[in-house]
Motif scaffolding. Sequence first.
Motif, PDB file in Angstrom:
ATOM      1  N   MET B   1     -68.758  -8.526  57.497  1.00 17.94           N
ATOM      2  CA  MET B   1     -68.137  -9.818  58.477  1.00 17.94           C
ATOM      3  C   MET B   1     -69.380 -10.932  58.803  1.00 17.94           C
ATOM      4  N   SER B   2     -69.349 -12.153  58.576  1.00 20.30           N
ATOM      5  CA  SER B   2     -70.182 -12.263  59.217  1.00 20.30           C
ATOM      6  C   SER B   2     -70.696 -13.220  60.372  1.00 20.30           C
ATOM      7  N   SER B   3     -71.921 -13.131  60.694  1.00 24.48           N
ATOM      8  CA  SER B   3     -72.029 -12.833  62.372  1.00 24.48           C
ATOM      9  C   SER B   3     -71.496 -14.940  62.761  1.00 24.48           C
ATOM     10  N   LYS B   4     -71.800 -15.706  61.757  1.00 24.80           N
ATOM     11  CA  LYS B   4     -71.277 -17.130  62.447  1.00 24.80           C
ATOM     12  C   LYS B   4     -70.006 -17.555  62.319  1.00 24.80           C
ATOM     13  N   ALA B  70     -63.843 -30.956  75.045  1.00 26.37           N
ATOM     14  CA  ALA B  70     -64.319 -29.800  75.393  1.00 26.37           C
ATOM     15  C   ALA B  70     -64.732 -29.218  73.613  1.00 26.37           C
ATOM     16  N   PHE B  71     -64.067 -30.472  73.113  1.00 22.79           N
ATOM     17  CA  PHE B  71     -65.371 -29.517  71.987  1.00 22.79           C
ATOM     18  C   PHE B  71     -66.839 -29.643  71.292  1.00 22.79           C
ATOM     19  N   ASP B  72     -67.646 -30.892  72.379  1.00 23.46           N
ATOM     20  CA  ASP B  72     -68.660 -31.428  72.126  1.00 23.46           C
ATOM     21  C   ASP B  72     -68.680 -29.574  72.956  1.00 23.46           C
ATOM     22  N   ALA B  73     -68.382 -29.849  73.866  1.00 27.27           N
ATOM     23  CA  ALA B  73     -69.237 -27.781  74.591  1.00 27.27           C
ATOM     24  C   ALA B  73     -68.957 -27.273  73.616  1.00 27.27           C
ATOM     25  N   ILE B  74     -67.960 -26.775  73.265  1.00 30.10           N
ATOM     26  CA  ILE B  74     -67.844 -25.669  72.169  1.00 30.10           C
ATOM     27  C   ILE B  74     -68.816 -25.763  71.160  1.00 30.10           C
ATOM     28  N   LYS B  75     -69.315 -27.226  70.395  1.00 26.07           N
ATOM     29  CA  LYS B  75     -70.175 -26.942  69.340  1.00 26.07           C
ATOM     30  C   LYS B  75     -71.503 -26.938  69.837  1.00 26.07           C
ATOM     31  N   LYS B  82     -68.692 -21.036  61.657  1.00 31.94           N
ATOM     32  CA  LYS B  82     -68.163 -21.986  61.710  1.00 31.94           C
ATOM     33  C   LYS B  82     -66.602 -21.212  61.976  1.00 31.94           C
ATOM     34  N   LEU B  83     -65.167 -22.231  62.222  1.00 29.10           N
ATOM     35  CA  LEU B  83     -64.714 -21.680  62.897  1.00 29.10           C
ATOM     36  C   LEU B  83     -63.286 -20.591  62.282  1.00 29.10           C
ATOM     37  N   ALA B  84     -63.326 -19.492  62.181  1.00 26.06           N
ATOM     38  CA  ALA B  84     -62.209 -19.432  61.197  1.00 26.06           C
ATOM     39  C   ALA B  84     -60.601 -19.087  61.225  1.00 26.06           C
ATOM     40  N   ALA B  85     -60.396 -19.185  62.562  1.00 27.20           N
ATOM     41  CA  ALA B  85     -59.077 -18.958  63.401  1.00 27.20           C
ATOM     42  C   ALA B  85     -59.463 -19.815  64.467  1.00 27.20           C
ATOM     43  N   ALA B  86     -58.028 -20.621  64.418  1.00 24.88           N
ATOM     44  CA  ALA B  86     -57.361 -21.418  65.655  1.00 24.88           C
ATOM     45  C   ALA B  86     -56.403 -21.036  65.909  1.00 24.88           C
ATOM     46  N   LEU B 129     -62.385 -25.545  60.508  1.00 21.88           N
ATOM     47  CA  LEU B 129     -61.265 -24.891  59.632  1.00 21.88           C
ATOM     48  C   LEU B 129     -61.668 -25.116  58.446  1.00 21.88           C
ATOM     49  N   LEU B 130     -61.485 -26.468  57.953  1.00 18.96           N
ATOM     50  CA  LEU B 130     -61.373 -26.768  56.060  1.00 18.96           C
ATOM     51  C   LEU B 130     -63.723 -26.899  56.024  1.00 18.96           C
ATOM     52  N   ASP B 131     -64.166 -26.365  56.865  1.00 26.90           N
ATOM     53  CA  ASP B 131     -65.413 -26.372  56.691  1.00 26.90           C
ATOM     54  C   ASP B 131     -65.463 -24.909  56.443  1.00 26.90           C
ATOM     55  N   ALA B 132     -65.423 -23.938  57.324  1.00 23.61           N
ATOM     56  CA  ALA B 132     -64.877 -23.035  57.193  1.00 23.61           C
ATOM     57  C   ALA B 132     -65.053 -21.916  55.731  1.00 23.61           C
TER      58      ALA B 132
END
Lengths: 246, 246, 246, 246
Positions: B1-4, B70-75, B82-86, B129-132
């Motif tokens: 599994m990718s670490s990214k 929140a999403f600025d902090a997450i990024k 990449k986001l695998a699951a939300a 998610l689309l980006d992943a």
Amino acid sequence: MSSKLFAIVAGAGTGTGRAVALRFAKTYPVVLMARRPESYHDTVSEITQAGGRAVGVSADVSDERSMGTAFDAIKKEFPGFKLAAAIYNVSSGYMIKPFLELKLDDLEGSLSGSAQGLFNFAQKTIPLLLDAVPESEYSPTLLVTGATSSIRGSAKFGTLAAGMFARRALTQSLAREFHPQGVHVAHSIIDGIIDVPRTRTYTTNGGVEDSKLNPESIADSYWHLHTQSRSAFTQELDLRPYVETF
Amino acid sequence: MSSKLFAIVAGAGTGTGRAVALRFAKTYPVVLMARRPESYHDTVSEITQAGGRAVGVSADVSDERSMGTAFDAIKKEFPGFKLAAAIYNVSSGYMIKPFLELKLDDLEGSLSGSAQGLFNFAQKTIPLLLDAVPESEYSPTLLVTGATSSIRGSAKFGTLAAGMFARRALTQSLAREFHPQGVHVAHSIIDGIIDVPRTRTYTTNGGVEDSKLNPESIADSYWHLHTQSRSAFTQELDLRPYVETF
Amino acid sequence: MSSKLFAIVAGAGTGTGRAVALRFAKTYPVVLMARRPESYHDTVSEITQAGGRAVGVSADVSDERSMGTAFDAIKKEFPGFKLAAAIYNVSSGYMIKPFLELKLDDLEGSLSGSAQGLFNFAQKTIPLLLDAVPESEYSPTLLVTGATSSIRGSAKFGTLAAGMFARRALTQSLAREFHPQGVHVAHSIIDGIIDVPRTRTYTTNGGVEDSKLNPESIADSYWHLHTQSRSAFTQELDLRPYVETF
Amino acid sequence: MSSKLFAIVAGAGTGTGRAVALRFAKTYPVVLMARRPESYHDTVSEITQAGGRAVGVSADVSDERSMGTAFDAIKKEFPGFKLAAAIYNVSSGYMIKPFLELKLDDLEGSLSGSAQGLFNFAQKTIPLLLDAVPESEYSPTLLVTGATSSIRGSAKFGTLAAGMFARRALTQSLAREFHPQGVHVAHSIIDGIIDVPRTRTYTTNGGVEDSKLNPESIADSYWHLHTQSRSAFTQELDLRPYVETF
């Protein structure tokens, strides 16, 4: 029929609202409620000229204060009257757009007309309907207009569906709470294009006759729902043109 | 599994949120999102001590600005990931009350957690998610927690049902729009009491063993949904204890 | 896993039946049941060559006597074994035709595979599954394959839908009766074309990769259903390719 | 209304069948069909004495040959008449029993009345209804009686549900095929105890007035369905006493 009963139609513009008002005005004085007077003005005249009684009231169903003012006016207009039927036919504003182009405001506009609006309308009308139970020939009735989007969340129709699903949820909950108290609560899933001036140029289902829903036909089923015996209430039905694919 | 790759769980308190975070943390770094740090604090520690990576983020999902921050902090926390699951597991606040005792605020509280909250969460996560899609071993997944009230409007549960129906409508719409783009969107109808400290004293279904939903069991099905091949996506499933009447 | 558990797959031809048999054969000896030996012969060999244990049994599920004989043979083959999982994957024969061109035989053929067949299969397997409750690591499971026609009666698909609706009705009833006794009963709505030799030339959904259901992916979800904890049983889920319109 | 139209009610015993026959007899000559003459004898007399026209025909709907004979007799009785409405109200025989005590015969009895019976009835009536489309004031109508078991498979009601689900599937399929050709096909979910001599001693819903379905009230909704404009057909509605829990 007692002369001391009346009906209220919220969302009384052209189309279903107008036709339902005309249909119920054959038996009851009718209040037509809409945000702007131009929505109900002609229908009020039409009913009055036909010898019926109709009153227009401007109100924003999603605004508690506006509804308070409206119902104060209604009670003054119909002192001692009981509410035989309340019809919630307000359109929810909505945008058909790819999800990522939508704004939170688009969702809130849909919820406001479908959920908050119905909530406020039911808060005001349910006590009046309960009060009419002992006197009304037909069970006092709250009728709510739904659509295909009430039971199906399609791509690009997410905000519309969110509102319409919520509206159906509220209606079901009200039916389960108030049926045993004698107030009939029914939801109609209108599946298809309604035949109104605005849709006259749409070609649906090959453009054959009756391929759009005739508002008078919808009104006939609303009247039937109102007159059902409490021994056999319908909680939900669908209505669609014979040529509509489903 | 990718670490990214990483995952985000919104509504990460005790119960389902915690169990899902623990389950996904076996494979991905996990962001736990909740209004208050005390909701996620212990789970973040638990994951970290077990050798996983977890980050807590405080945010109010129903508030666009709070979600932006929140999403600025997450990024910043996960640059290049990449986001695998939300997972959207936020409880909607609600009151169980006779309809005529409810206030408009009660409805809006439910809608806010169920509809606006999911809307904002999806606006932020769907692009990630689309980006992943090209890189994720499993199809990037948006999982949404529902309940019996998602499909049934009961007496006194009207405001809860309004929110949960709306949440399901949005989820369905997102599935129909984004499945063809490779993002899996699924809704789980949790039917029963979840076995968490708060419900430990409830006697359900005669109190027999496993008569409440074990959060770890819910998490197993969420993980299964995440790992489904795109040739056979589930859009909706139900989960209930074996002794639960339905 | 105990060596004294086994599984039965009825409708074990190519496609879902074969894939489910292969998947369950990783853990259990498997009985493959089909009307004709050529349906299961290759899969039995495949499992055996891979070091698993598989037995083919010819039977007509819609015929009580044939099922009696088959289960006598199965009990002889697996003395002292308990039944961990029974999968009902029999196709109902059906005709896609305008209603007025159908014959009563067409309806009966569909009912026979979907209703009588499942009835007989459940009569034989439920007692064995109940008997396995105390010993099986996973809850003994009856899995039933459904389709879009299980929840929607389309024009020209009336006889198929009649059978598939009936199959779903039986499955629901069995779930409600036997879940509390520890036997898990689940129904999967397979929505789309399954990727098997017979459908290889069909162009579905633009012919993109994974636009048909991969039988192995279906089998993964069946295995997941089997392994769910009794604290969180799924009674129904859907499975469809990511590009399938629904 | 043209004197050249007639109606057929299959399953014309006491209860819904009788009430529907009486209601439709106000407008049309009516054929009452039942297995045994004692089922329709009194209602035929009642209609005749009230100045209507009614004919009883004995037939077993599940038997093609019996239906052939019956429809030959009907055509002789009503030469040149067109069929305005056909009502399928046949009860399916069924046993309420734990699944493992049921016999295959129990299932087949339920399917026979619900699926084969409706299939045969529709094969005979749909061509007559299609033939009436150009001449009937109201859209020619096939009305089918359903029950809660049409949409819910309960423990111990498996065979009933199998039949009723199948009946609903056929009805839906017929609606989708024949609505565009002008024949209205509707399904009513009767949810509750019907108030007939046989159920008079049942205490339901606390025994309050109207706690059982009044057959005349059901008949009113059947008549409404028949008279709906083709611009707004209902395909399905529910009917239940106001005090019935749902």
